[in-house]
Design a protein around this motif. Structure first.
Motif, PDB file in Angstrom:
ATOM      1  N   ASP A 172       0.794  -1.235   0.000  1.00  0.00           N
ATOM      2  CA  ASP A 172       0.000   0.000   0.000  1.00  0.00           C
ATOM      3  C   ASP A 172       0.828   1.287   0.000  1.00  0.00           C
ATOM      4  O   ASP A 172       0.279   2.366   0.232  1.00  0.00           O
ATOM      5  N   TYR A 173       2.145   1.206  -0.258  1.00  0.00           N
ATOM      6  CA  TYR A 173       2.907   2.452  -0.392  1.00  0.00           C
ATOM      7  C   TYR A 173       3.764   2.359  -1.651  1.00  0.00           C
ATOM      8  O   TYR A 173       4.628   1.487  -1.764  1.00  0.00           O
ATOM      9  N   HIS A 174       3.527   3.272  -2.597  1.00  0.00           N
ATOM     10  CA  HIS A 174       4.256   3.285  -3.865  1.00  0.00           C
ATOM     11  C   HIS A 174       5.563   4.036  -3.657  1.00  0.00           C
ATOM     12  O   HIS A 174       5.601   5.265  -3.591  1.00  0.00           O
ATOM     13  N   ASP A 220       6.782   6.761  -6.192  1.00  0.00           N
ATOM     14  CA  ASP A 220       6.033   8.011  -6.035  1.00  0.00           C
ATOM     15  C   ASP A 220       6.573   8.817  -4.864  1.00  0.00           C
ATOM     16  O   ASP A 220       6.715  10.051  -4.939  1.00  0.00           O
ATOM     17  N   GLY A 221       6.885   8.125  -3.766  1.00  0.00           N
ATOM     18  CA  GLY A 221       7.442   8.817  -2.609  1.00  0.00           C
ATOM     19  C   GLY A 221       8.779   9.472  -2.919  1.00  0.00           C
ATOM     20  O   GLY A 221       9.020  10.635  -2.567  1.00  0.00           O
ATOM     21  N   SER A 254       8.569  12.571  -5.065  1.00  0.00           N
ATOM     22  CA  SER A 254       8.179  13.784  -4.336  1.00  0.00           C
ATOM     23  C   SER A 254       9.388  14.502  -3.745  1.00  0.00           C
ATOM     24  O   SER A 254       9.303  15.675  -3.371  1.00  0.00           O
ATOM     25  N   HIS A 257       5.469  12.963   2.962  1.00  0.00           N
ATOM     26  CA  HIS A 257       4.713  12.300   1.896  1.00  0.00           C
ATOM     27  C   HIS A 257       3.991  11.065   2.446  1.00  0.00           C
ATOM     28  O   HIS A 257       2.815  10.818   2.135  1.00  0.00           O
ATOM     29  N   ALA A 258       4.688  10.288   3.275  1.00  0.00           N
ATOM     30  CA  ALA A 258       4.089   9.075   3.826  1.00  0.00           C
ATOM     31  C   ALA A 258       2.952   9.397   4.791  1.00  0.00           C
ATOM     32  O   ALA A 258       1.937   8.701   4.831  1.00  0.00           O
ATOM     33  N   HIS A 269      -0.036  10.092   2.923  1.00  0.00           N
ATOM     34  CA  HIS A 269      -0.589   8.866   2.347  1.00  0.00           C
ATOM     35  C   HIS A 269      -1.273   7.996   3.407  1.00  0.00           C
ATOM     36  O   HIS A 269      -2.395   7.539   3.204  1.00  0.00           O
TER      37      HIS A 269
END
Length: 607
Positions: free
Chosen positions: A427-429, A432-433, A436, A470-471, A474
């Motif tokens: 569940d964490y791309h 993408d992180g 950022s 970022h996390a 999310h």
């Protein structure tokens, strides 16, 4: 589905149990189960995974070579084949430029062999992990041009190599890129005679999950077909299967077909290097005699499944790239006699043992660092240390991510810079992180689950701050608990040897097609729990029908301590639910059903 009100998970994990099929789908699953001669419980697992019609069942359980897609569907394939055939006809020298991991090295072996079968003059370059780094390197291209190469074909790299490939174009060195990684969203595909990558924009290829070795295999297929030698292509599937599993490519669709067919052919391998590697890794029938001889002709009787590739073959191959000897992989698989092959395989085995020791040290350092600084309360662990071995920091990041259930970056510092490897969680791309925080990096790249990066030492704190922001955006205030994804509620009465044999029809198992996890409730601990090697538990329990079950829970002591429990929490008579996979444990010639515990829930008194 969360834990029932009167039970708690002993590891703190969240149990997610698939919904039961409705009556219509259950009937359809049972009908297909009868047709394919598997248990209806397995049929319901297949339906729940989206395998819902007869052809999909056939492709899953009985794949054929004809199920593979036509390689000409790949964008750039026709242009690449034309340029390569022209080079062969003109006696040009062709350089295969492969990545240093299992995917890249096996792909290099596949493509080089195919080219030589049709008369090409080839050489190969595997970059040095530490001095050259990942991807296409301009210095290596300059050297290739000086040595008289006029065509370079990349394997498992190059899709983001805009600068070196621009140099090659401007200096009349033709390049063909074969890769499977995602291109830069802004720059797109790099300049090349042809770019063959199912994940590039505009490519109509129906399966986007090919590993790098899979893309190289597609090019090899097209080349052999063009020169009337297509009948040879099936023999390459053994090597392609190894690279595909090792790269943790999803074992669905075309990859599933590649790996299942390759695995079926592996025991018959004639390649000296491959046979030596399987022998050193212990991939032979232990029930023949102490040396694994089959008695008929004195040869090893090899037995290999996807787990063997992932945990026996791949680590030994990968150790070469991690410990600065990646060329040895190509040398191993191109060895022309058994003695040389065995010496090389033994060398890889030694490198793997060294890798394990170094990895253990780095993981220890990283855990200490993690638990003693600002990472301890973070959503993403960003851990750095001086001159940590760059060949194992990715493995260390995987261990941290698994242990603490959060994305992890482990960085090896050297002077003003650090080189890092990152691994994510469900569940964490990850890419993408990192995107950022793109302005912080000298270089970075990867995908949803894993990535690599280069960063200045003085920017690491900024990376920790920005990536955690970022996390938080999310996940929210906290990272969710790790999940146990359960396929099916299985009655204790169905846990039999025959059922496990039927489960083997679902092989190959791995990324994207994991081993089914079952859940059985209404169990009671029967007698004292046995502690093995101060780490693991052997649990005997009784089902509601009085059936006695044997379960093993690896590293249970650590899992229990992390949640404030000890082995006494599983006292005789305790009511429990188990989440587990199934296997047959063979000991002294006897096969016993064994539950491999993923988690345990115990009944609690809410009164």
């Amino acid at each position: 589905m969360a834990a029932s009100p009167n039970t708690i998970s002993l590891t703190g994990k969240q149990w997610s149990i698939r919904d039961t099929l409705d009556a219509t789908n259950a009937r359809a699953a049972h009908t297909l189960s009868a047709s394919f001669q598997v248990s209806p419980f397995i049929g319901e697992v297949l339906f729940a995974r989206g395998i819902t019609d007869e052809e999909a069942w056939r492709r899953t359980l009985e794949p054929r070579f004809e199920d593979l897609h036509d390689p000409s569907l790949l964008l750039g394939m026709d242009e690449g084949v034309r340029r390569i055939l022209c080079a062969i006809d003109a006696n040009e020298r062709i350089l295969i430029y492969g990545d240093y991991d299992v995917d890249g090295t096996t792909g290099t072996v596949v493509l080089r062999r195919a080219l030589e079968l049709i008369g090409a003059q080839t050489g190969y370059h595997i970059p040095h992990r530490f001095t050259e780094g990942y991807g296409v390197n301009q210095v290596a291209l300059e050297k290739a041009k000086r040595e008289g190469y006029t065509l370079v074909i990349t394997v498992d790299c190059g899709i983001r190599g805009h600068e070196p490939l621009t140099w090659a174009r401007d200096n009349n060195l033709d390049c063909i890129v074969t890769d499977h990684h995602l291109p830069d969203a802004t720059e797109g595909a790099p300049p090349a005679v042809a770019v063959i990558n199912p994940n590039q924009a505009g490519c109509p290829y129906p399966d986007k999950h090919l590993a790098g070795v899979g893309v190289a295999f597609k090019l090899a297929h097209s080349l052999l077909r063009a020169r009337g030698r297509e009948s040879l292509i099936k023999g390459f599937l053994k090597m392609v299967a190894i690279g595909t599993v090792a790269d943790i490519a999803p074992l669905v669709g075309e990859n599933r077909t590649i790996v299942q067919l390759g695995l079926a052919d592996l025991p018959k391998a004639s390649n000296h290097g491959l046979r030596a590697l399987m022998e050193v890794a212990g991939c032979f029938d232990k029930n023949t005699d102490k040396d694994g001889m089959n008695g008929a002709n004195g040869a090893k009787k090899f037995i290999v499944n996807a787990m063997d590739i992932g945990f026996r073959l791949a680590p030994r191959i990968n150790a070469a790239g991690r410990m600065d000897a990646a060329r040895q992989i190509v040398e191993l698989f191109e060895a022309t006699n058994e003695t040389v092959a065995r010496d090389l395989a033994m060398g890889l085995d030694k490198l793997n043992r060294e890798r394990q020791e170094v990895q253990k040290q780095i993981v220890g350092f990283a855990v200490t660092e993690l638990e003693s600084d600002v990472n301890a309360a973070s959503h993403v662990a960003v851990i750095a240390g001086e001159n940590w071995h760059r060949g194992v920091i990715g493995l260390a990041a995987s261990k941290i991510a698994e242990k603490y259930n959060r994305p992890a970056i482990v960085i090896s510092l050297d002077g003003e810079h650090g080189h890092g490897s990152a691994r994510s969680i469900e569940d964490y791309h990850l890419l993408d992180g990192l995107t950022s925080c793109a302005k912080l990096f000298e270089q970075f790249g990867g995908h949803a689950a894993a990535a690599g990066l280069k960063i200045r030492r003085d920017r690491i704190n900024d990376l920790r701050t920005q990536l955690n922001s970022h996390a938080v955006a999310h996940f929210g205030a906290s990272v969710p608990a790790a999940k146990v994804n359960i396929d099916y509620r299985l009655p204790a009465s169905e846990i039999t040897r025959d059922f496990i044999h039927q489960l083997n029809r679902l092989e190959p198992l791995g990324a994207g097609w994991r081993k089914p996890v079952f859940m059985t409730g209404g169990l009671r601990v029967a007698g004292d729990v046995r502690v093995m090697k101060d780490r693991h538990l052997k649990i005997y329990c009784l089902g509601q029908n009085g059936k006695r079950l044997e379960a093993v829970w690896w590293n249970a002591v650590e899992h229990l301590r992390a949640q404030g429990h000890d082995t006494a929490t599983l006292a005789a008579g305790q009511s429990i639910e188990l989440a587990y996979t199934l296997e047959l444990n063979t000991w002294q010639g006897e096969q016993r059903v064994q539950l491999v515990v993923q988690d345990t829930r115990k009944a609690v008194d809410n009164g």
